[in-house]
Write a protein that holds these residues in place. Structure first.
Motif, PDB file in Angstrom:
ATOM      1  N   MET A   1       0.831  -1.212   0.000  1.00 51.05           N
ATOM      2  CA  MET A   1       0.000   0.000   0.000  1.00 51.05           C
ATOM      3  C   MET A   1       0.859   1.253   0.000  1.00 51.05           C
ATOM      4  SD  MET A   1      -2.951  -0.945   2.722  1.00 51.05           S
ATOM      5  CE  MET A   1      -3.729  -2.536   2.719  1.00 51.05           C
ATOM      6  N   ALA A   2       1.918   1.235   0.797  1.00 50.31           N
ATOM      7  CA  ALA A   2       2.814   2.396   0.865  1.00 50.31           C
ATOM      8  C   ALA A   2       3.499   2.629  -0.477  1.00 50.31           C
ATOM      9  CB  ALA A   2       3.849   2.201   1.973  1.00 50.31           C
ATOM     10  N   ARG A   3       4.003   1.561  -1.092  1.00 47.47           N
ATOM     11  CA  ARG A   3       4.678   1.687  -2.388  1.00 47.47           C
ATOM     12  C   ARG A   3       3.736   2.168  -3.486  1.00 47.47           C
ATOM     13  NH1 ARG A   3       5.672  -3.219  -3.925  1.00 47.47           N
ATOM     14  NH2 ARG A   3       5.380  -4.238  -1.951  1.00 47.47           N
ATOM     15  N   ASP A   4       2.489   1.666  -3.469  1.00 44.22           N
ATOM     16  CA  ASP A   4       1.553   1.959  -4.552  1.00 44.22           C
ATOM     17  C   ASP A   4       0.788   3.264  -4.388  1.00 44.22           C
ATOM     18  OD1 ASP A   4       2.353  -0.425  -5.665  1.00 44.22           O
ATOM     19  OD2 ASP A   4       0.531  -1.525  -5.137  1.00 44.22           O
ATOM     20  N   LEU A   5       0.569   3.707  -3.142  1.00 45.77           N
ATOM     21  CA  LEU A   5      -0.303   4.863  -2.945  1.00 45.77           C
ATOM     22  C   LEU A   5       0.140   5.834  -1.858  1.00 45.77           C
ATOM     23  CD1 LEU A   5      -3.049   6.308  -3.523  1.00 45.77           C
ATOM     24  CD2 LEU A   5      -3.997   4.890  -1.687  1.00 45.77           C
ATOM     25  N   LEU A   6       0.526   5.324  -0.715  1.00 42.79           N
ATOM     26  CA  LEU A   6       0.700   6.181   0.459  1.00 42.79           C
ATOM     27  C   LEU A   6       1.940   7.061   0.410  1.00 42.79           C
ATOM     28  CD1 LEU A   6      -0.360   3.587   3.188  1.00 42.79           C
ATOM     29  CD2 LEU A   6      -1.774   5.316   2.033  1.00 42.79           C
ATOM     30  N   ALA A   7       2.976   6.628  -0.280  1.00 41.44           N
ATOM     31  CA  ALA A   7       4.223   7.398  -0.359  1.00 41.44           C
ATOM     32  C   ALA A   7       4.572   7.665  -1.819  1.00 41.44           C
ATOM     33  CB  ALA A   7       5.362   6.630   0.303  1.00 41.44           C
ATOM     34  N   ASN A   8       5.110   8.856  -2.055  1.00 39.19           N
ATOM     35  CA  ASN A   8       5.650   9.200  -3.370  1.00 39.19           C
ATOM     36  C   ASN A   8       7.129   8.845  -3.321  1.00 39.19           C
ATOM     37  OD1 ASN A   8       6.820  10.407  -5.567  1.00 39.19           O
ATOM     38  ND2 ASN A   8       5.708  12.334  -5.371  1.00 39.19           N
TER      39      ASN A   8
ATOM     40  N   VAL B   1       9.548   8.978  -5.171  1.00 41.05           N
ATOM     41  CA  VAL B   1      10.541   9.876  -5.765  1.00 41.05           C
ATOM     42  C   VAL B   1      11.078  10.824  -4.703  1.00 41.05           C
ATOM     43  CG1 VAL B   1      10.895  11.704  -7.469  1.00 41.05           C
ATOM     44  CG2 VAL B   1       9.485   9.719  -8.045  1.00 41.05           C
ATOM     45  N   ILE B   2      10.200  11.303  -3.811  1.00 43.00           N
ATOM     46  CA  ILE B   2      10.629  12.310  -2.824  1.00 43.00           C
ATOM     47  C   ILE B   2      10.421  11.880  -1.374  1.00 43.00           C
ATOM     48  CG2 ILE B   2      10.278  14.255  -4.388  1.00 43.00           C
ATOM     49  CD1 ILE B   2       7.610  14.792  -2.855  1.00 43.00           C
ATOM     50  N   GLU B   3       9.812  10.703  -1.152  1.00 44.97           N
ATOM     51  CA  GLU B   3       9.507  10.288   0.215  1.00 44.97           C
ATOM     52  C   GLU B   3      10.036   8.887   0.513  1.00 44.97           C
ATOM     53  OE1 GLU B   3       5.290  12.523   1.127  1.00 44.97           O
ATOM     54  OE2 GLU B   3       5.210  10.706  -0.101  1.00 44.97           O
ATOM     55  N   ASP B   4      10.389   8.681   1.783  1.00 44.24           N
ATOM     56  CA  ASP B   4      10.716   7.365   2.321  1.00 44.24           C
ATOM     57  C   ASP B   4       9.578   6.965   3.238  1.00 44.24           C
ATOM     58  OD1 ASP B   4      13.271   7.036   1.152  1.00 44.24           O
ATOM     59  OD2 ASP B   4      14.173   8.276   2.718  1.00 44.24           O
ATOM     60  N   TYR B   5       9.454   5.678   3.500  1.00 48.06           N
ATOM     61  CA  TYR B   5       8.417   5.229   4.419  1.00 48.06           C
ATOM     62  C   TYR B   5       8.933   4.083   5.279  1.00 48.06           C
ATOM     63  CZ  TYR B   5       7.600   1.219   1.359  1.00 48.06           C
ATOM     64  OH  TYR B   5       7.755   0.066   0.638  1.00 48.06           O
ATOM     65  N   ALA B   6       8.270   3.886   6.406  1.00 47.91           N
ATOM     66  CA  ALA B   6       8.562   2.762   7.288  1.00 47.91           C
ATOM     67  C   ALA B   6       7.234   2.149   7.710  1.00 47.91           C
ATOM     68  CB  ALA B   6       9.331   3.233   8.506  1.00 47.91           C
ATOM     69  N   VAL B   7       7.201   0.824   7.771  1.00 51.10           N
ATOM     70  CA  VAL B   7       5.998   0.110   8.169  1.00 51.10           C
ATOM     71  C   VAL B   7       6.269  -0.580   9.502  1.00 51.10           C
ATOM     72  CG1 VAL B   7       4.410  -1.755   7.567  1.00 51.10           C
ATOM     73  CG2 VAL B   7       5.334  -0.287   5.769  1.00 51.10           C
ATOM     74  N   GLU B   8       5.327  -0.414  10.438  1.00 47.84           N
ATOM     75  CA  GLU B   8       5.469  -0.999  11.767  1.00 47.84           C
ATOM     76  C   GLU B   8       4.159  -1.682  12.145  1.00 47.84           C
ATOM     77  OE1 GLU B   8       5.998   0.738  16.308  1.00 47.84           O
ATOM     78  OE2 GLU B   8       5.746   2.108  14.634  1.00 47.84           O
ATOM     79  N   VAL B   9       4.231  -2.951  12.511  1.00 44.98           N
ATOM     80  CA  VAL B   9       3.054  -3.649  13.006  1.00 44.98           C
ATOM     81  C   VAL B   9       2.865  -3.241  14.461  1.00 44.98           C
ATOM     82  CG1 VAL B   9       2.038  -5.912  13.493  1.00 44.98           C
ATOM     83  CG2 VAL B   9       3.381  -5.580  11.418  1.00 44.98           C
ATOM     84  N   VAL B  10       1.662  -2.722  14.775  1.00 40.16           N
ATOM     85  CA  VAL B  10       1.399  -2.191  16.111  1.00 40.16           C
ATOM     86  C   VAL B  10       0.767  -3.245  17.004  1.00 40.16           C
ATOM     87  CG1 VAL B  10       0.223  -0.366  17.397  1.00 40.16           C
ATOM     88  CG2 VAL B  10       1.135   0.115  15.124  1.00 40.16           C
ATOM     89  N   GLU B  11      -0.163  -4.033  16.504  1.00 38.66           N
ATOM     90  CA  GLU B  11      -0.826  -5.093  17.285  1.00 38.66           C
ATOM     91  C   GLU B  11      -0.759  -6.386  16.539  1.00 38.66           C
ATOM     92  OE1 GLU B  11      -4.854  -4.246  18.375  1.00 38.66           O
ATOM     93  OE2 GLU B  11      -4.299  -2.391  19.311  1.00 38.66           O
TER      94      GLU B  11
END
Length: 80
Positions: free
Chosen positions: A61-68, A70-80
């Motif tokens: 989801m982050a790669r396809d929509l949530l982050a751009n 080209v200009i953004e990095d993202y991190a995914v964390e499982v909370v529960e």
């Protein structure tokens, strides 16, 4: 399963919101703040998903929509 995706501008990308906040903090007397970066946090609820599956789905989801990427990095964390 809850998953948190944090999206931030990459280093070297101009962050005008961060600059404005930094300036405002200095104006209010908060000394010692060298740099401010503004990002976003997106929490996803993926019922029935196991931790590994939720991590993979959120990453897609982050790669396809949530982050751009080209200009953004993202991190995914499982909370529960």
């Amino acid at each position: 399963m809850k998953v948190r995706v944090t999206v931030m501008l990459k280093d070297g990308v101009l962050d005008p919101q961060g600059k404005a906040i930094s300036h405002a903090l200095q104006t209010l007397g908060f000394e010692g703040v060298q740099d401010v970066r503004v990002g976003k946090v997106i929490e996803l609820d993926l019922p029935g998903a196991k931790a590994e599956e939720a991590q993979k789905k959120a990453d897609a989801m982050a790669r396809d929509l949530l982050a751009n990427l080209v200009i953004e990095d993202y991190a995914v964390e499982v909370v529960e």
